[in-house]
Every structure is written in structure tokens, then in C-alpha cells.
Write an enzyme that holds these catalytic residues in place. Structure first.
Site, PDB file in Angstrom:
ATOM      1  N   GLN A  81       0.812  -1.212   0.000  1.00 56.80           N
ATOM      2  CA  GLN A  81       0.000   0.000   0.000  1.00 56.80           C
ATOM      3  C   GLN A  81       0.849   1.267   0.000  1.00 56.80           C
ATOM      4  OE1 GLN A  81      -2.802  -1.714   3.330  1.00 56.80           O
ATOM      5  NE2 GLN A  81      -3.773   0.086   2.446  1.00 56.80           N
ATOM      6  N   HIS A  82       0.186   2.370  -0.328  1.00 58.12           N
ATOM      7  CA  HIS A  82       0.653   3.738  -0.096  1.00 58.12           C
ATOM      8  C   HIS A  82       1.749   4.250  -1.028  1.00 58.12           C
ATOM      9  CE1 HIS A  82      -1.654   3.576   3.564  1.00 58.12           C
ATOM     10  NE2 HIS A  82      -0.813   2.760   4.181  1.00 58.12           N
ATOM     11  N   ASP A 239      -2.318  -4.816  -0.139  1.00 55.89           N
ATOM     12  CA  ASP A 239      -1.966  -6.128   0.415  1.00 55.89           C
ATOM     13  C   ASP A 239      -2.838  -6.538   1.602  1.00 55.89           C
ATOM     14  OD1 ASP A 239      -0.820  -4.191   2.058  1.00 55.89           O
ATOM     15  OD2 ASP A 239       1.220  -4.972   1.886  1.00 55.89           O
TER      16      ASP A 239
END
Length: 481
Positions: A81-82, A239
Site C-alpha cells: 500500500q501507499h 496487500d
């Protein structure tokens, strides 16, 4: 290859350190083939990876899957992520991706929170208070430190978006992953124009948000992946949302994931909004919500302590006097981005094994501190805590979680839950099923349940006390060079 009962699907897990691919029988959940390839992460103040490494690793992982990948009818990508992926007009990276565990944007996170109405504004609007992990803070950092890169950027993607787009040729994302950017409004489930304007990001640079169960596209011509042209591509997701799909978890069941980062989360019917910033109000990949708390220091940090001590990671010894806060990469829960590791309580008779146990205790304490905030008020506190991730099979991790949580602990036998969740999402495209129902049909959460033991309140109180007393020291910037 033995005959499959149903169509084959591919689930991908593009994580921080490597990319894994599973070819799965959509009818039974049997893993027919698998592959894995590594990628590198920079060291030092930043945490960066060239996104092209993810693509190369995906190609290699699929090559290892052999003929089975050619037969797949659908594919889905779960990813870390991110991360901020900035692309030029040709779809090439403008610079390496800024990863989730790059905490250089901590000043921007604080500034954005202050400039736009404070923590409650952000929690109400996006479900989360900006932290250095979030993509919006990384974009603000890039604009401040590398304005030429921002000027060259013609598309902004998350890691899983980047891989999906290279498969389909279309810029798409999903509600699960986009909810971790900081520029998606969880109430309206749309990009937040006020936040985007504030950070100078044109919405035209962002991908289309694909709905759960919608086809993101089909595999295009002109690349060397072993998929047939026209293979269906699912939306993919982040994820943690993929792992939740892979487990088929029902609302209220707590999950603790022990990996490079540590997370606790649970599926909820209610849109979360925690103004303290401890809980991130993420969406899941189905249409519900995934309130989640994340730590930056988990298995890698404990393994590093073990290496420094010259011990095997399982060589722990009981002890009551030592406290180790293993904040080797700064920390997100608690929110201490400038912190470094802290050791307190050494004596002449302290053993290396006790110090190692203290590292486990410190890592698990951070996660358990957020668990009650993640769960809805009506959640059954006697439910087993589902333990997943790379550390879940480690005896020292299991025993530490049992001792400090006081809960029964379930350890699913299925491995690679992120890739399995992506595979379940791909299978859902073919069958019309809820992907979580697909995973439950595959029985992915089956595994032994370890009985509850008495909660170690003394250790929890000691760690909390050291953390409180050391707060000014932990908040002080540390020279990382």
C-alpha cells in the site's frame, strides 16, 4: 500438470521485498504452480524502489509458473500500500517509487493535518489522519523537495495500479488501495477535490476507481507475459485488503499480520473515522471497511536485534526487567516517525535471550495497543486472534502474542494469503461470487487454534511506562547518516 477441476486464475502479491505469483484452481483453491522473484529497496533516510523492478519480478515469477500461467482465465494483483509511483507521458517512472515505510514526509503529514482543518477533518473526510506512510504526504514531500519531478509527472499510481496498468494499458485502482492515499473521500467514495487542490495534484493524473466485482480490463498485446490476449484482469487491491479476502474473514474477526510491517485489522460494516490517527479507516476490496493499525517495525526489526546479538530468532529467554522498543525505522503506531530503537533495564545478569524476548514484546505491544480500537464495540472479544504473515509460524511470535493478548490464537495453514486473496478476487470475476465467499469455499483460514493463556499485564504495564517516560527522547529527530 494434473487436470484442474475448474478454470485457472493467477493471484499476485507484489510486496516490499519480492513479487509472488500463484496459479490457482478456481474450483478448489488448489495451488497448481507458483513463482517468486526479489526486488531491492534503498537504505538510508529513504525507502525507494524502481517500479520497473516489480514488473521484471512479476515476469520472472510467472515464468517460473510455466504452462499453467498460459491457461489462466483471469488475474489479479495485490500490492504493497501507499507507495507513490510518478510516471511520465510514456508511462515510465519519473523517479523511484517512494514506499510506504519511507518516513521522510513526516513534516508534510503534520503540516497537512494543521493546514486542512486538523485531525478530525481528515478522519471525517478520508477515514484516516495523514501519517508519513500515506501517499498524499509523499506527494507533498516530492513537490517540496523535487519540484522538477512533479512537473514531469503525467500520471500518479499506487504499486498495484502500476502493475495492473502494464497488464491492461488502462489506469485503474480499487477502493481498498485508494483509501490509503489520503486524497479519497471515504464518505462519498470519490476523489476529494479540496485535498487534491491543496496539494496541487490534478485529478486527471489519477486512475479510475474500479468497483468491486468489475473487470478492470483485459491483458493487452505487446508484452512478454505468459497470458493469453484478452485474459480478464480484476481490480486488484492493497496487500492488507487482499489478505482479508484471502482469509474470507467475516466482520468482527481480528487479524494480526506479522511481516515487514505489523498490522491488526478487522472487517467492519461501519465506516471508521479515528481522529487520534491510530486506526486508519481503510475500505476493503468488497464494499465493507477495513479499520487497520500498522507498525513499521515487526519481523525485520526483531530479526535485526537477533542478528546483533548473534542469536537464532527463536533463542528467546524469559525475563521481567528488560524493555526494548524496536523502533528501528521510526514508528507509525505509536506515531513516532523520528524514533530509533530504545533499550531500558539492562543489568549484569541480563541475558541476550532476554533482550531478544524484549524485542518481541515491544513489537507485539504496539500492535495489541491498537487492537481494541480496530474492533467494533459489539465484536466478540473471545474470538481467536487470526495470526498471519511471515512471523505467524514462528514459535516465539506465537507465544508472545498469546501471552500479551490473553486470547486464543488461530494460525491458518494456507500460505501466501495476499496472493490467494488476489486469486479469489480473480475467481470471483469468473463465477460472480463474493471473493471472500470464494476463499471460505477454499477453506483458506483452516488451521490450529492455540488456547488462550493468562494475559501478562505486568509486561504490558512496564512497556507502556517506559514508552510514556521516554516520549520526549523518542520524538527527538535522530541523525540517520
Amino acid at each position: 500438470m494434473s487436470a484442474a477441476e475448474g478454470p485457472l486464475v493467477v493471484g499476485v502479491d507484489s510486496s516490499t521485498q519480492s513479487t509472488k505469483a500463484l496459479v490457482v484452481d478456481a474450483s478448489t483453491g488448489r495451488v497448481v504452480a507458483s513463482g517468486q522473484a526479489p526486488h531491492t529497496v534503498s537504505s538510508g533516510a529513504g525507502r525507494e524502489t524502481d517500479p520497473r523492478q516489480w514488473w521484471d519480478a512479476l515476469c520472472e515469477a510467472l515464468r517460473q509458473c510455466g504452462d499453467a500461467a498460459h491457461e489462466a482465465a483471469a488475474v489479479s494483483v495485490g500490492g504493497q500500500q501507499h507507495g507513490l509511483v510518478a510516471l511520465d507521458g510514456r508511462g515510465e517512472p519519473v523517479r523511484p517509487a517512494l514506499l510506504w515505510n519511507d518516513v521522510r514526509s513526516a513534516p508534510q503529514a503534520r503540516r497537512l493535518t494543521e493546514e486542512l482543518g486538523g485531525a478530525k477533518f481528515w478522519a471525517d473526510r478520508t477515514g484516516s489522519v495523514p501519517a508519513a506512510s500515506f501517499t498524499v504526504t509523499k506527494w507533498a514531500w516530492l513537490a517540496e523537495h523535487e519540484p522538477e519531478a512533479v512537473r514531469a509527472t503525467k500520471a500518479v499510481r499506487l504499486p498495484h495500479d502500476y502493475l495492473t496498468e502494464r497488464l491492461t494499458g488502462q489506469g485503474t485502482t480499487d477502493r481498498g488501495d485508494v483509501s490509503g492515499t489520503g486524497w479519497w473521500a471515504s464518505g462519498t467514495e470519490a476523489y476529494d477535490e479540496e485535498i487534491l487542490a491543496h496539494v496541487g495534484l490534478d485529478p486527471a493524473l489519477l486512475p479510475r476507481v474500479v468497483r468491486p466485482g468489475e473487470v478492470a480490463g483485459t491483458v493487452r498485446d505487446g508484452h512478454d507475459l505468459p497470458f493469453s490476449r484478452g485474459t480478464l484482469v480484476a481490480p486488484g487491491t492493497g496487500d492488507n485488503a487482499a489478505a482479508a479476502l484471502g482469509l474470507g474473514v467475516r466482520p468482527g474477526v481480528p487479524v494480526m499480520s506479522l511481516g515487514t510491517s505489523g498490522t491488526v485489522y478487522a472487517v467492519s460494516r461501519h465506516r471508521p473515522a479515528d481522529p487520534t490517527g491510530t486506526v486508519a479507516g481503510f475500505a476493503d476490496a468488497r464494499g465493507d471497511w477495513l479499520p487497520l493499525a500498522c507498525t513499521l517495525n515487526c519481523t525485520l526489526a526483531v530479526d535485526r536485534v537477533a542478528a546483533l546479538l548473534g542469536l537464532d530468532r527463536e533463542a528467546v529467554e524469559p525475563g521481567t526487567a528488560v524493555t526494548l522498543l524496536p523502533y528501528l525505522d521510526g514508528e507509525r503506531t505509536p506515531n513516532l516517525p523520528n524514533a530509533s530503537g530504545l533499550l531500558h533495564g539492562l543489568r549484569h545478569d541480563t541475558t541476550a535471550g532476554q533482550v531478544l524476548q524484549a524485542a518481541y514484546d515491544g513489537a507485539v505491544h504496539s500492535l495489541l495497543g491498537a487492537l481494541d480500537l480496530v474492533l467494533d464495540d459489539d465484536a466478540d472479544r473471545s474470538e481467536p486472534l487470526v495470526l498471519i504473515g511471515g512471523g505467524a509460524r514462528g514459535t516465539a511470535w506465537q507465544q508472545t502474542v498469546r501471552r500479551l493478548s490473553g486470547r486464543p490464537v488461530q494460525v491458518p495453514e494456507a500460505r501466501e494469503l495476499v496472493a490467494l486473496g488476489a486469486a479469489a478476487q480473480a475467481a470471483g470475476l469468473l463465477t460472480g461470487e463474493d471473493p471472500a465467499a470464494v476463499a471460505r469455499r477454499w477453506d483458506t483460514a483452516a488451521g490450529p487454534v492455540l488456547d488462550a493463556v493468562e494475559r501478562d499485564e505486568e509486561t504490558l504495564a512496564r512497556i507502556a511506562g517506559v514508552l510514556s517516560d521516554a516520549a520526549p527522547l523518542l520524538e527527538r529527530p535522530t541523525d540517520t547518516h
